[in-house]
Design a protein around this motif. Structure first.
Motif, PDB file in Angstrom:
ATOM      1  N   GLN A 155       0.854  -1.189   0.000  1.00 48.32           N
ATOM      2  CA  GLN A 155       0.000   0.000   0.000  1.00 48.32           C
ATOM      3  C   GLN A 155       0.887   1.236   0.000  1.00 48.32           C
ATOM      4  O   GLN A 155       2.006   1.223   0.510  1.00 48.32           O
ATOM      5  CB  GLN A 155      -0.905  -0.018   1.234  1.00 48.32           C
ATOM      6  CG  GLN A 155      -1.930  -1.155   1.209  1.00 48.32           C
ATOM      7  CD  GLN A 155      -2.562  -1.385   2.579  1.00 48.32           C
ATOM      8  OE1 GLN A 155      -1.900  -1.890   3.485  1.00 48.32           O
ATOM      9  NE2 GLN A 155      -3.823  -1.036   2.720  1.00 48.32           N
ATOM     10  N   HIS A 156       0.354   2.333  -0.559  1.00 48.95           N
ATOM     11  CA  HIS A 156       1.198   3.506  -0.810  1.00 48.95           C
ATOM     12  C   HIS A 156       1.838   4.064   0.461  1.00 48.95           C
ATOM     13  O   HIS A 156       2.973   4.558   0.435  1.00 48.95           O
ATOM     14  CB  HIS A 156       0.373   4.604  -1.499  1.00 48.95           C
ATOM     15  CG  HIS A 156      -0.732   5.160  -0.646  1.00 48.95           C
ATOM     16  ND1 HIS A 156      -0.555   6.260   0.173  1.00 48.95           N
ATOM     17  CD2 HIS A 156      -2.019   4.768  -0.483  1.00 48.95           C
ATOM     18  CE1 HIS A 156      -1.689   6.524   0.809  1.00 48.95           C
ATOM     19  NE2 HIS A 156      -2.592   5.637   0.430  1.00 48.95           N
ATOM     20  N   PHE A 157       1.139   3.965   1.609  1.00 51.12           N
ATOM     21  CA  PHE A 157       1.678   4.559   2.824  1.00 51.12           C
ATOM     22  C   PHE A 157       2.819   3.729   3.422  1.00 51.12           C
ATOM     23  O   PHE A 157       3.537   4.194   4.298  1.00 51.12           O
ATOM     24  CB  PHE A 157       0.576   4.788   3.866  1.00 51.12           C
ATOM     25  CG  PHE A 157      -0.305   3.597   4.134  1.00 51.12           C
ATOM     26  CD1 PHE A 157       0.068   2.624   5.042  1.00 51.12           C
ATOM     27  CD2 PHE A 157      -1.520   3.458   3.474  1.00 51.12           C
ATOM     28  CE1 PHE A 157      -0.729   1.528   5.290  1.00 51.12           C
ATOM     29  CE2 PHE A 157      -2.341   2.361   3.725  1.00 51.12           C
ATOM     30  CZ  PHE A 157      -1.950   1.393   4.628  1.00 51.12           C
ATOM     31  N   LYS A 158       2.997   2.500   2.951  1.00 50.82           N
ATOM     32  CA  LYS A 158       4.120   1.671   3.406  1.00 50.82           C
ATOM     33  C   LYS A 158       5.363   1.834   2.531  1.00 50.82           C
ATOM     34  O   LYS A 158       6.480   1.529   2.964  1.00 50.82           O
ATOM     35  CB  LYS A 158       3.722   0.184   3.410  1.00 50.82           C
ATOM     36  CG  LYS A 158       2.576  -0.190   4.326  1.00 50.82           C
ATOM     37  CD  LYS A 158       2.303  -1.683   4.241  1.00 50.82           C
ATOM     38  CE  LYS A 158       1.069  -2.083   5.040  1.00 50.82           C
ATOM     39  NZ  LYS A 158       0.805  -3.539   4.959  1.00 50.82           N
ATOM     40  N   GLN A 159       5.181   2.304   1.323  1.00 51.45           N
ATOM     41  CA  GLN A 159       6.268   2.284   0.347  1.00 51.45           C
ATOM     42  C   GLN A 159       7.461   3.144   0.761  1.00 51.45           C
ATOM     43  O   GLN A 159       8.602   2.825   0.422  1.00 51.45           O
ATOM     44  CB  GLN A 159       5.735   2.717  -1.027  1.00 51.45           C
ATOM     45  CG  GLN A 159       4.816   1.680  -1.649  1.00 51.45           C
ATOM     46  CD  GLN A 159       4.218   2.143  -2.968  1.00 51.45           C
ATOM     47  OE1 GLN A 159       4.140   3.341  -3.242  1.00 51.45           O
ATOM     48  NE2 GLN A 159       3.779   1.202  -3.787  1.00 51.45           N
ATOM     49  N   ASN A 160       7.198   4.228   1.513  1.00 51.55           N
ATOM     50  CA  ASN A 160       8.310   5.086   1.951  1.00 51.55           C
ATOM     51  C   ASN A 160       9.283   4.362   2.878  1.00 51.55           C
ATOM     52  O   ASN A 160      10.431   4.802   3.049  1.00 51.55           O
ATOM     53  CB  ASN A 160       7.766   6.318   2.682  1.00 51.55           C
ATOM     54  CG  ASN A 160       7.161   7.324   1.739  1.00 51.55           C
ATOM     55  OD1 ASN A 160       7.467   7.345   0.551  1.00 51.55           O
ATOM     56  ND2 ASN A 160       6.282   8.174   2.251  1.00 51.55           N
ATOM     57  N   PHE A 161       8.831   3.264   3.474  1.00 54.15           N
ATOM     58  CA  PHE A 161       9.651   2.550   4.451  1.00 54.15           C
ATOM     59  C   PHE A 161      10.123   1.186   3.926  1.00 54.15           C
ATOM     60  O   PHE A 161      10.558   0.342   4.701  1.00 54.15           O
ATOM     61  CB  PHE A 161       8.878   2.373   5.754  1.00 54.15           C
ATOM     62  CG  PHE A 161       8.456   3.681   6.372  1.00 54.15           C
ATOM     63  CD1 PHE A 161       9.350   4.430   7.116  1.00 54.15           C
ATOM     64  CD2 PHE A 161       7.182   4.172   6.174  1.00 54.15           C
ATOM     65  CE1 PHE A 161       8.975   5.643   7.673  1.00 54.15           C
ATOM     66  CE2 PHE A 161       6.794   5.379   6.723  1.00 54.15           C
ATOM     67  CZ  PHE A 161       7.695   6.123   7.473  1.00 54.15           C
ATOM     68  N   ALA A 162      10.021   0.996   2.645  1.00 55.68           N
ATOM     69  CA  ALA A 162      10.500  -0.257   2.028  1.00 55.68           C
ATOM     70  C   ALA A 162      11.962  -0.087   1.637  1.00 55.68           C
ATOM     71  O   ALA A 162      12.288   0.646   0.703  1.00 55.68           O
ATOM     72  CB  ALA A 162       9.645  -0.596   0.811  1.00 55.68           C
ATOM     73  N   HIS A 163      12.858  -0.740   2.376  1.00 60.06           N
ATOM     74  CA  HIS A 163      14.305  -0.590   2.151  1.00 60.06           C
ATOM     75  C   HIS A 163      14.901  -1.877   1.583  1.00 60.06           C
ATOM     76  O   HIS A 163      14.271  -2.944   1.609  1.00 60.06           O
ATOM     77  CB  HIS A 163      15.000  -0.239   3.477  1.00 60.06           C
ATOM     78  CG  HIS A 163      14.331   0.867   4.240  1.00 60.06           C
ATOM     79  ND1 HIS A 163      13.980   2.066   3.661  1.00 60.06           N
ATOM     80  CD2 HIS A 163      13.950   0.950   5.550  1.00 60.06           C
ATOM     81  CE1 HIS A 163      13.416   2.851   4.579  1.00 60.06           C
ATOM     82  NE2 HIS A 163      13.376   2.191   5.720  1.00 60.06           N
ATOM     83  N   GLU A 164      16.105  -1.749   1.089  1.00 59.88           N
ATOM     84  CA  GLU A 164      16.811  -2.912   0.560  1.00 59.88           C
ATOM     85  C   GLU A 164      17.244  -3.837   1.704  1.00 59.88           C
ATOM     86  O   GLU A 164      17.990  -3.431   2.595  1.00 59.88           O
ATOM     87  CB  GLU A 164      18.048  -2.477  -0.230  1.00 59.88           C
ATOM     88  CG  GLU A 164      17.755  -1.777  -1.539  1.00 59.88           C
ATOM     89  CD  GLU A 164      17.209  -2.712  -2.609  1.00 59.88           C
ATOM     90  OE1 GLU A 164      17.195  -3.951  -2.355  1.00 59.88           O
ATOM     91  OE2 GLU A 164      16.797  -2.225  -3.664  1.00 59.88           O
TER      92      GLU A 164
END
Length: 589
Positions: free
Chosen positions: A385-394
């Motif tokens: 979901q869009h609000f989680k994408q900012n915290f998706a790291h490698e």
């Protein structure tokens, strides 16, 4: 209206006199005729007196009316002869409330008082805030919402359903108070950690606004609780004969959005640009959208996203006084990636950016989320979901919280999952092994949904944890030392923020105002509190805490050019305290 009324009364009197002359008094209003239809126009006097005064919660004082007031306001004979001061009435109310073992019975008793005697209700709440907060707010309010249909007696606030499409402004005009400053609104889809409670979610706006008045000093008459009823997907409620809402599945898409837009436009039309609208317990898919859509055109605040974030940030800033280091030195791991978790994450990133000057995007790299599918990582980007994408790291995928703790070795563990018992013994022991002073925030409400209890946190960390929860826990003694768990309760924050917005006349809510509120909260945590294990100031000082937060928010509003109350008061703290509602009884002429 008046001509029609006088005509009706005249006809009634004439009929009575005619029957009296004929030898008997006829039942003019047909109360003895079960099959007779009655068309009576309801009306009342402008100045309350007599029984009408005793039934008006805004002005009723019960046995505190003086002899002179009883004489002047037609109360003679309507009250027992005794006189009870307000303080004695408070003592009596608390004795009655304490006689109940069941928290829900306490809730019904205290909220029933609000319906009878408003000033006494707030006096009781203010004087006994630490004892009564768990009753009027979390965790008891959750049970009250679940059983709202069964305990419903009198309506509180406004219920705006799909039936009122095109007529929402008329609904707002029906509210008797015309000078409204704060609205708390819910659609009931995500009440605490209890899920979709539909129209019965009204207990949340009612409880929040009671705290706005008791803790933040905003006049009760300026507060309006509202439930937007678009149906419910809760099958239990749909089959409950006592359910008070629409019996249909939830509206979505255009139908839902159009109703909310009409509501937002009607609120501004009815109450102006400076009305504070607090979104409460909307589901994730609507909460973020509504906040993003209206924060540039309305004065809006989402307590689940922003309020929880501010109170958590305040607690973290206070915890660093114990652990040492800066916010930027920490690695944060969240269990739960909904509006609370991502809201806290964004607020932490903003504060790190403010402190260090690094971009917010870079600050977010210190924040990791675990959701129902495991660690939120880049490889999952397309499905997030869009609000989680900012915290998706490698990072390689971790299937659960324990493996994420082992892989990341975080310094701070925060639970916003709404799932109880998820901070297991193994998780806490593993987390503690990496940290001398492990910071554990189990923020989910109510108590049953908390990720762990205070006792579990202190015991499994061998007394090393710096702990805070969303709902209250009793003090814990471990190896001879007693710890007082901190409660990261939003009630620390939203009343003060609301008060600060109102005293400054702010027309918008800015993130810098929220950061100022978090810092003001942390600044009030003293060394003696930290020695007890507290990372939040004692709740018994909440009115003072709220006043200081209000000042910080108002100062920032003036600095940002968002304040409209000009000129700025020379002493904002004194002004904020002078504007706070007092529940003490007034004398009547």
């Amino acid at each position: 209206m008046e001509t029609e009324l006088n005509s009706c009364l005249r006809e009634a009197v004439d009929a009575s006199l005619s029957d009296a002359i004929g030898g008997g008094i006829r039942d003019v209003y047909g109360e003895d005729c079960a099959t007779e239809d009655q068309l009576v126009t309801p009306w009342s006097r402008n100045v309350a007196c007599g029984m009408e005064l005793l039934r008006d919660p805004q002005y009723n004082k019960g046995l505190a009316f003086t002899d002179k007031e009883r004489q002047n306001h037609y109360l003679l004979g309507l009250l027992p002869p005794a006189h009870l001061t307000q303080d004695l009435q408070v003592h009596k109310v608390m004795e009655n409330i304490r006689s109940y073992a069941d928290p829900l019975q306490k809730y019904i008793a205290i909220m029933g008082l609000q319906e009878r005697n408003e000033r006494l209700f707030y006096k009781v709440l203010i004087d006994n805030v630490e004892e009564l907060l768990p009753v009027v707010y979390t965790p008891t309010v959750g049970e009250a919402c679940q059983k709202y249909g069964a305990i419903f007696q009198r309506p509180h606030g406004l219920y705006i359903s799909l039936k009122e499409r095109g007529k929402i402004l008329d609904c707002l005009k029906n509210w008797p108070e015309k000078f409204v400053q704060v609205i708390v609104v819910t659609d009931g889809e995500r009440i605490l950690g209890l899920g979709d409670l539909g129209c019965q979610g009204m207990g949340i706006p009612v409880g929040k606004l009671a705290l706005y008045t008791a803790l933040g000093g905003i006049r009760a008459s300026a507060c309006l609780p509202i439930t937007i009823d678009v149906g419910t997907n809760n099958e239990t409620l749909l089959n409950d004969p006592f359910y008070i809402g629409l019996r249909q599945r939830r509206a979505t898409g255009k139908e839902y959005n159009d109703l909310l837009h009409e509501f937002m436009c009607a609120v501004k039309q009815a109450y102006g640009e400076k009305i504070l609208i607090q979104f409460e317990d909307f589901a994730n898919h609507n909460a973020f959208t509504l906040l993003a859509k209206y924060q540039k055109t309305h004065l809006v605040f989402n307590d689940d996203i922003q309020g929880t974030a501010v109170v958590a940030l305040g607690g973290l800033l206070a915890a660093l006084k114990v652990t040492g280091g800066t916010l930027a030195d920490q690695k944060f791991l969240f269990l739960g990636a909904g509006e609370a978790g991502t809201g806290i994450g964004e607020m932490i990133a903003l504060e790190i950016s403010e402190q260090t000057g690094i971009p917010v995007e870079e600050a977010r790299e210190k924040i990791w989320l675990v959701d129902s599918k495991g660690l939120v990582v880049k490889s999952r980007w397309e499905s997030l979901q869009h609000f989680k994408q900012n915290f998706a790291h490698e990072h390689e995928q971790c299937k659960d919280l324990l493996s994420a703790v082992q892989a990341l070795k975080p310094t701070i563990l925060i639970g916003t999952s709404g799932q109880g018992k998820t901070f297991t013994k193994e998780v806490i022991e593993t987390f503690t092994s990496y940290n001398e002073k492990p910071v554990i925030f189990a923020l989910s409400n109510p108590t049953s949904q908390s990720e762990c209890t205070a006792e579990e946190a202190y015991t499994w960390s061998k007394g090393q944890a710096i702990f805070a929860s969303g709902s209250p826990f009793d003090p814990v003694t471990y190896e001879g030392k007693t710890f007082i768990p901190g409660q990261g309760n939003n009630a620390y924050i939203f009343p003060g923020i609301g008060h600060g917005v109102l005293i400054s006349g702010s027309i918008r809510m800015h993130n810098d105002m929220l950061l100022a509120a978090a810092r003001a909260l942390a600044a009030q945590v003293e060394q003696e509190h930290l020695h007890q294990g507290l990372i939040y100031p004692p709740f018994k000082h909440i009115r003072k805490i709220s006043a200081n937060i209000a000042v910080a928010v108002a100062e920032k509003a003036y600095e940002l050019g968002l304040a409209t109350k000009l000129p700025k008061p020379s002493n904002l703290l004194k002004y904020a305290e002078s504007c706070m509602y007092s529940p003490n009884y007034r004398n009547y002429r």
